[in-house]
Design a protein around this motif. Structure first.
Motif, PDB file in Angstrom:
ATOM      1  N   VAL A 194       0.859  -1.187   0.000  1.00  0.00           N
ATOM      2  CA  VAL A 194       0.000   0.000   0.000  1.00  0.00           C
ATOM      3  C   VAL A 194       0.896   1.239   0.000  1.00  0.00           C
ATOM      4  CG1 VAL A 194      -1.732   1.314   1.284  1.00  0.00           C
ATOM      5  CG2 VAL A 194      -1.853  -1.189   1.220  1.00  0.00           C
ATOM      6  N   VAL A 195       0.682   2.122  -0.982  1.00  0.00           N
ATOM      7  CA  VAL A 195       1.515   3.314  -1.120  1.00  0.00           C
ATOM      8  C   VAL A 195       0.623   4.554  -1.080  1.00  0.00           C
ATOM      9  CG1 VAL A 195       3.281   4.462  -2.508  1.00  0.00           C
ATOM     10  CG2 VAL A 195       3.030   1.963  -2.631  1.00  0.00           C
ATOM     11  N   ASP A 196       0.789   5.368  -0.031  1.00  0.00           N
ATOM     12  CA  ASP A 196       0.007   6.597   0.130  1.00  0.00           C
ATOM     13  C   ASP A 196       0.759   7.502   1.088  1.00  0.00           C
ATOM     14  OD1 ASP A 196      -2.133   8.489   1.102  1.00  0.00           O
ATOM     15  OD2 ASP A 196      -3.336   7.251  -0.252  1.00  0.00           O
ATOM     16  N   LEU A 231       1.598  -6.598   2.881  1.00  0.00           N
ATOM     17  CA  LEU A 231       2.975  -6.965   3.229  1.00  0.00           C
ATOM     18  C   LEU A 231       3.705  -5.812   3.890  1.00  0.00           C
ATOM     19  CD1 LEU A 231       4.361  -8.900   0.150  1.00  0.00           C
ATOM     20  CD2 LEU A 231       3.821  -9.797   2.390  1.00  0.00           C
ATOM     21  N   ASP A 232       3.478  -4.615   3.332  1.00  0.00           N
ATOM     22  CA  ASP A 232       4.174  -3.433   3.828  1.00  0.00           C
ATOM     23  C   ASP A 232       3.445  -2.204   3.314  1.00  0.00           C
ATOM     24  OD1 ASP A 232       6.045  -1.875   5.145  1.00  0.00           O
ATOM     25  OD2 ASP A 232       7.768  -2.712   4.103  1.00  0.00           O
ATOM     26  N   GLN A 233       3.894  -1.053   3.797  1.00  0.00           N
ATOM     27  CA  GLN A 233       3.331   0.230   3.388  1.00  0.00           C
ATOM     28  C   GLN A 233       4.476   1.158   3.028  1.00  0.00           C
ATOM     29  OE1 GLN A 233       0.523   1.686   6.411  1.00  0.00           O
ATOM     30  NE2 GLN A 233       0.667  -0.340   7.327  1.00  0.00           N
ATOM     31  N   ALA A 234       4.202   2.094   2.109  1.00  0.00           N
ATOM     32  CA  ALA A 234       5.201   3.089   1.718  1.00  0.00           C
ATOM     33  C   ALA A 234       4.541   4.461   1.691  1.00  0.00           C
ATOM     34  CB  ALA A 234       5.777   2.747   0.342  1.00  0.00           C
ATOM     35  N   LEU A 250       9.469   1.989  -4.273  1.00  0.00           N
ATOM     36  CA  LEU A 250      10.424   1.294  -5.144  1.00  0.00           C
ATOM     37  C   LEU A 250      11.460   0.541  -4.316  1.00  0.00           C
ATOM     38  CD1 LEU A 250      10.923   3.942  -7.959  1.00  0.00           C
ATOM     39  CD2 LEU A 250       9.578   1.832  -8.057  1.00  0.00           C
ATOM     40  N   ALA A 251      11.881   1.126  -3.215  1.00  0.00           N
ATOM     41  CA  ALA A 251      12.844   0.451  -2.341  1.00  0.00           C
ATOM     42  C   ALA A 251      12.225  -0.801  -1.710  1.00  0.00           C
ATOM     43  CB  ALA A 251      13.313   1.410  -1.253  1.00  0.00           C
ATOM     44  N   LYS A 252      10.961  -0.720  -1.346  1.00  0.00           N
ATOM     45  CA  LYS A 252      10.294  -1.849  -0.688  1.00  0.00           C
ATOM     46  C   LYS A 252       9.865  -2.927  -1.674  1.00  0.00           C
ATOM     47  CE  LYS A 252       9.041   0.658   3.396  1.00  0.00           C
ATOM     48  NZ  LYS A 252       8.024   1.046   4.346  1.00  0.00           N
ATOM     49  N   LEU A 253       9.666  -2.578  -2.923  1.00  0.00           N
ATOM     50  CA  LEU A 253       9.273  -3.566  -3.933  1.00  0.00           C
ATOM     51  C   LEU A 253      10.301  -4.671  -4.072  1.00  0.00           C
ATOM     52  CD1 LEU A 253       7.735  -1.506  -6.851  1.00  0.00           C
ATOM     53  CD2 LEU A 253       6.677  -3.411  -5.655  1.00  0.00           C
ATOM     54  N   ALA A 254      11.549  -4.302  -4.104  1.00  0.00           N
ATOM     55  CA  ALA A 254      12.610  -5.295  -4.277  1.00  0.00           C
ATOM     56  C   ALA A 254      12.678  -6.259  -3.095  1.00  0.00           C
ATOM     57  CB  ALA A 254      13.947  -4.585  -4.457  1.00  0.00           C
ATOM     58  N   ALA A 255      12.414  -5.745  -1.909  1.00  0.00           N
ATOM     59  CA  ALA A 255      12.519  -6.569  -0.710  1.00  0.00           C
ATOM     60  C   ALA A 255      11.318  -7.495  -0.519  1.00  0.00           C
ATOM     61  CB  ALA A 255      12.662  -5.669   0.520  1.00  0.00           C
ATOM     62  N   HIS A 256      10.140  -7.073  -0.950  1.00  0.00           N
ATOM     63  CA  HIS A 256       8.921  -7.819  -0.611  1.00  0.00           C
ATOM     64  C   HIS A 256       8.291  -8.590  -1.761  1.00  0.00           C
ATOM     65  CE1 HIS A 256       8.869  -6.271   3.419  1.00  0.00           C
ATOM     66  NE2 HIS A 256       8.998  -5.052   2.960  1.00  0.00           N
ATOM     67  N   LYS A 257       8.503  -8.189  -2.993  1.00  0.00           N
ATOM     68  CA  LYS A 257       7.912  -8.872  -4.159  1.00  0.00           C
ATOM     69  C   LYS A 257       6.393  -9.066  -4.007  1.00  0.00           C
ATOM     70  CE  LYS A 257      12.010  -9.809  -5.983  1.00  0.00           C
ATOM     71  NZ  LYS A 257      12.643  -8.774  -6.700  1.00  0.00           N
ATOM     72  N   PRO A 258       5.620  -7.971  -3.861  1.00  0.00           N
ATOM     73  CA  PRO A 258       4.172  -8.114  -3.712  1.00  0.00           C
ATOM     74  C   PRO A 258       3.511  -8.568  -5.016  1.00  0.00           C
ATOM     75  CG  PRO A 258       4.735  -5.818  -3.982  1.00  0.00           C
ATOM     76  CD  PRO A 258       6.038  -6.569  -3.867  1.00  0.00           C
TER      77      PRO A 258
END
Length: 74
Positions: A9-11, A33-36, A43-51
């Motif tokens: 979730v990105v907001d 999985l995570d929030q940004a 973009l930083a969290k995408l690589a780590a979590h692979k949603p």
């Protein structure tokens, strides 16, 4: 066997992120999985979590949702 859809979730609004997280997590087939807080953070969290799915706000500081989507598609 139920497959869980993993979501980022990105907001830029903490309140909106929390409401979306609560709504999404109320469905047993969905999981946040995570929030940004902005596109750069996402973009930083995408690589780590692979949603499986990214839920993007359009208007955000640093990098808006459209710019973030363009980077994801690259």
């Amino acid at each position: 066997c139920v497959t869980t859809i993993k979501i980022l979730v990105v907001d830029d609004s903490t309140a909106v992120r929390m409401v979306l997280k609560n709504i999404i997590n109320s469905d047993p087939q969905l999981e946040v999985l995570d929030q940004a807080r902005d596109g750069v953070d996402a973009l930083a969290k995408l690589a780590a979590h692979k949603p499986d799915l990214v839920l993007l706000d359009i208007e955000m500081p640093k990098m808006n949702g459209i710019e973030t989507l363009q980077e994801i598609r690259k």
